[in-house]
Design an enzyme around this catalytic site. Structure first.
Site, PDB file in Angstrom:
ATOM      1  N   HIS A 113       0.836  -1.215   0.000  1.00 26.17           N
ATOM      2  CA  HIS A 113       0.000   0.000   0.000  1.00 26.17           C
ATOM      3  C   HIS A 113       0.868   1.262   0.000  1.00 26.17           C
ATOM      4  CE1 HIS A 113      -3.673  -2.066   0.239  1.00 26.17           C
ATOM      5  NE2 HIS A 113      -3.989  -1.920   1.511  1.00 26.17           N
ATOM      6  N   TYR A 127      -6.625   2.874  11.526  1.00 26.03           N
ATOM      7  CA  TYR A 127      -6.807   1.883  10.461  1.00 26.03           C
ATOM      8  C   TYR A 127      -6.207   2.476   9.184  1.00 26.03           C
ATOM      9  CZ  TYR A 127      -9.951  -0.760  13.526  1.00 26.03           C
ATOM     10  OH  TYR A 127     -10.478  -1.503  14.566  1.00 26.03           O
ATOM     11  N   GLU A 128      -5.676   1.605   8.319  1.00 29.57           N
ATOM     12  CA  GLU A 128      -4.879   2.096   7.193  1.00 29.57           C
ATOM     13  C   GLU A 128      -5.703   2.853   6.153  1.00 29.57           C
ATOM     14  OE1 GLU A 128      -3.087  -1.543   6.047  1.00 29.57           O
ATOM     15  OE2 GLU A 128      -4.686  -2.108   4.688  1.00 29.57           O
ATOM     16  N   SER A 129      -7.012   2.808   6.256  1.00 31.21           N
ATOM     17  CA  SER A 129      -7.857   3.610   5.363  1.00 31.21           C
ATOM     18  C   SER A 129      -7.748   5.098   5.684  1.00 31.21           C
ATOM     19  CB  SER A 129      -9.305   3.153   5.489  1.00 31.21           C
ATOM     20  OG  SER A 129      -9.719   3.245   6.837  1.00 31.21           O
ATOM     21  N   GLY A 130      -7.116   5.453   6.802  1.00 31.67           N
ATOM     22  CA  GLY A 130      -6.882   6.864   7.107  1.00 31.67           C
ATOM     23  C   GLY A 130      -7.568   7.375   8.356  1.00 31.67           C
TER      24      GLY A 130
END
Lengths: 285, 264
Positions: free
Chosen positions: A104, B52-55
């Protein structure tokens, strides 16, 4: 300058056989309607770029439209594996595809570099990881100031990027809110961008000035497609259809079942069907 | 359910939640890590920062997310940032104290494979891949790993190095110029493991209630080392167990509401 077009025309005018294309969305605002239109128009030899390929790329790969995928997580979010993509990678069915795999961080930096007009992205990544050995596009550079060895990947510059967003104003400026993912970078990195939106409003006068807005002159075409990101969600409009993600696992597990499902639910449908698909989800949002 | 009144999976999640501190900034993976982090937040660590890596930064979901990008995470967060910013400023910038990862395959030095089973070019099974994990593993100050023990999962040699743990052990991380601690804790459904201070091989330091050394060895693909002073993991308290079960019940109820067998 941006044009408001029916989705069929927006896709036909902006996507070509052999293009590199990003249908981006980070679990939220996935441009499903645009992807389905591309499937109906039957494009071939596409290079599909996306951090989290999910259902729409499983569908395009399963229909034999892709010659290559560039990705960092080829899974069905919250469910498991992508079975059509697996069949293509493991068995070459319906055709073999080339794979370019990143993390990512690698993809996010590469899009950002593309948006910034740079040839490559530099970041602290891939240390000790096996990807650098199997992906020739992961190289390293040495910092001229500190001597630190850093990862370098080529920037991503898609021919065309498709995203879905909440709304456009009448001039064609586009608002994205909630989990904004990589959409802004994917639009700015691309030569052309097509945006599907839930609705068009007169103006953005009532919005907070710090929201994510893509100015109209960064976009080639806007199509109004309510529900256009189903089964993912549109923050403030409708919730994720989790049952659809679970169901996809069964549909995609079988080649015949997949083809039959695609015929009924994609080939014989149109963009106008999406509003109905999310009706039951609007209450849950 | 065992005779102890809790399942091995519940013990694993609760043991993992206990390892988290109130001042931790934790990069959370989906599944058991997400459950553990939220149990910690709802019990002893109410101020823990979950990312969380979605921001989503500082999120406090009422139900567990189905994926890392659920709307609930954004609605309850202190702020939500774009994905490039998440990886550049927050993770690479060194602001994450704990990266919490799961694994398809794990070796005794905490190296993780979530990419392929078999050969990379002609895989037996193509798994989803690394996502954020390759950099989480090297940029977070410490890594916690959680997984249910199986011989297929805990292997002598992983098929692909998705995320670097301690490599071949010893000072391998330092030799690669990685200055973070790497995997410092492994919590399975049977035991708590910590790396040996010198060799970095994971060693069992605590067995969960009722678990034998033999069970740990039978479900692990390498020859297991046990600490000399082996503890027994305290059983879940009523508060911990109720918090986890309430969270899972709320999650189940919330997600049942979204489906009527329509797909796209």
């Amino acid at each position: 300058m941006v044009k408001f077009l029916p989705l069929k025309q927006a896709v036909a005018e902006n996507l070509n056989n052999g293009d590199s294309v990003a249908f981006e969305g980070f679990t939220h605002l996935i441009p499903t309607a645009a992807a389905h239109e591309a499937i109906r128009q039957g494009f071939r030899d596409l290079t599909l770029i996306r951090m989290t390929p999910d259902l729409i790329y499983d569908q395009m790969i399963g229909m034999g439209m892709a010659k290559k995928i560039v990705f960092s997580y080829v899974g069905n979010p919250g469910v498991g594996l992508l079975r059509r993509a697996r069949d293509s990678i493991e068995n070459g069915f319906p055709r073999a595809i080339e794979v370019e795999e990143h993390s990512h961080a690698g993809m996010a930096n590469a899009y950002e570099a593309g948006a910034a007009g740079l040839p490559c992205a530099v970041f602290r990544g891939y240390r000790g990881a096996g990807l650098a050995a199997v992906n020739p596009n992961i190289k390293s550079v040495t910092c001229p100031f500190t001597g630190e060895v850093l990862a370098a990947v080529p920037s991503i510059r898609p021919d065309v990027t498709f995203i879905h967003a909440q709304k456009a104003d009448k001039k064609g400026n586009v608002l994205v809110e909630g989990i904004i993912g990589i959409q802004k970078e994917a639009v700015l990195a691309a030569r052309r961008a097509v945006v599907t939106v839930e609705e068009v409003v007169d103006n953005f006068d009532d919005l907070h000035p710090n929201l994510t807005v893509l100015p109209r002159w960064t976009i080639a075409a806007i199509s109004v497609v309510p529900g256009g990101s189903h089964p993912s969600y549109a923050h403030g409009y409708y919730a994720r259809d989790n049952a659809a993600y679970l169901e996809w696992d069964e549909i995609a597990a079988d080649r015949e079942k997949f083809r039959a499902w695609m015929q009924v639910n994609v080939i014989e449908r149109n963009a106008g069907d999406f509003a109905g698909r999310v009706e039951h989800l609007r209450k849950a949002a | 359910m065992s005779e102890f009144g809790f399942t091995p999976n519940e013990m694993m999640t609760i043991a993992a939640s206990r390892a988290l501190r109130n001042d931790d900034v934790c990069f959370v993976g989906i599944g058991a890590p997400s459950a553990a982090c939220n149990v910690a937040r709802l019990t002893h660590a109410p101020e823990i920062t979950l990312i969380y890596e979605s921001g989503t930064i500082g999120t406090a979901p009422d139900v567990l997310p189905l994926s890392i990008g659920d709307g609930e995470l954004c609605e309850t967060a202190v702020t939500t940032v774009a994905v490039p910013e998440m990886f550049r400023y927050w993770l690479q910038g060194g602001r994450i104290s704990i990266g919490f990862l799961g694994a398809a395959q794990l070796d005794k030095f905490g190296n993780i494979n979530t990419t392929v089973i078999g050969d990379y070019v002609h895989p037996k099974t193509r798994l989803p891949g690394g996502g954020g994990a390759p950099e989480i593993a090297t940029s977070s100050k410490e890594i916690y790993i959680t997984m249910a023990q199986t011989r297929r999962g805990m292997v002598e040699k992983i098929d692909f190095f998705t995320s670097f743990g301690h490599g071949e052990g010893g000072d391998h991380r330092q030799r690669l110029g990685i200055d973070t601690a790497g995997p410092t804790l492994l919590i399975t459904d049977l035991a708590i493991w910590k790396p040996d201070p010198v060799t970095k091989e994971f060693t069992v330091v605590s067995l969960h209630p009722g678990v034998t050394r033999q069970q740990v060895q039978e479900t692990c693909g390498w020859v297991v080392k046990f600490a000399e002073a082996l503890d027994e993991t305290p059983a879940p308290s009523e508060l911990e167990l109720n918090t986890l079960r309430d969270l899972q019940a709320r999650t189940k109820a919330a997600h049942e509401g979204t489906g009527n067998k329509k797909a796209a």
